[in-house]
Design an enzyme around this catalytic site. Sequence first.
Site: not given
Length: 355
Positions: A172-173, A250-252, A276, A281, A299
């Site tokens: 989707g992204i 921007t995933a992981r 991101d 993290e 994030h």
Amino acid sequence: MTYTNVKPKVLLIGCIEHAQSAWGALGQLAELVESTATHRAEFIQECKEGKFDDVVALYRTIASVALTGLIDEELLGVLPKSLRYIAHCGAGYDQIDVHACSARSPPIRVSNVPTAVDDATADVNMFLILGALRNFNTGMNALRQGKWRGRPAPPLGHDPEGKVLGILGMGGIGRNLKKKAEAFGMKVIYHNRRELSDVMSAGAQYVSFDELLSTSDVVSLNLPLNKNTRHIISKAEFAKMKDGVVVVNTARGAVMDEAALVEALDSGKVFSAGLDVYEEEPKIHPGLLSNQNVMLVPHMGTWTIEVSSQQSSKCCIGSLRIQTILAMEEWTIENIQMALEVGSLKSPVPEQADL
Ligand SMILES: O=CC(=O)O
């Protein structure tokens, strides 16, 4: 699943930030219980003491990993035998060992929030692509230090127009990003576990993993983290990329080997990066912090107030403006509600589609 006069129990781990009213409404259907643990050992203790006995569904947030650690075999071993559903408030569910959930008898069904995050995350992705291509970070930092563009001024950046964007993971992204990137004149190619239908790919060319690496001007990571994708981008993959490539994630964090990225940035193989998400993290690799060519966002992919057209129909009623995070929370609660009422989840994770 049928319930008699006793309300089923639902356990909350983490916080409901915005959807208090939907959570309160769930209280009509279920007895809501909460963990007060502040770390994993305490949570395990709560489980062992029987505090959550008879719980059938669990609502969890991404941030709750700080309270319980990963939902792994150890945790599944102490969670109540009555547990049938885990509703995860997030798109990426790498914190949950879905395989171990499926292997339990009876299995624990897991859901995530698949579409509510698409627009907001793809926006951050586009912001990072533009910022990294133009190398804005250098000038922005210099300005804050009272040095205007800095001395020497940063090298000229690159236009997105005409550049090849390689999207790794066309979910989707990724598909949302494709539309946005095309508006900036980028040519989109993609690699995915499976080639998409013409309708889904909407003109983006399907290429092999290696071809994506070797022909993209910008490589965008939009794939979920799991055992097959951990460090899918590492030293060998950077070596296959074009010199001066831009890499955006921007995933992981852990889909990319951060240490290898730092090396590739230092050597100039990678011109700049936009991130991101990070491997550990909220810790950030010092080599990323010190590298002026890297755009770093903490994030904030879903950190928006407006609702997107992609989100759940219930959240888009009329002209309501609802935060992406509120929409995600409501979606997660809907998963639990459906599980309790009809015995199935609204958005089961793909690995359990046939369970
Ligand atoms: O990172 C955000 C999410 O997985 O929803």
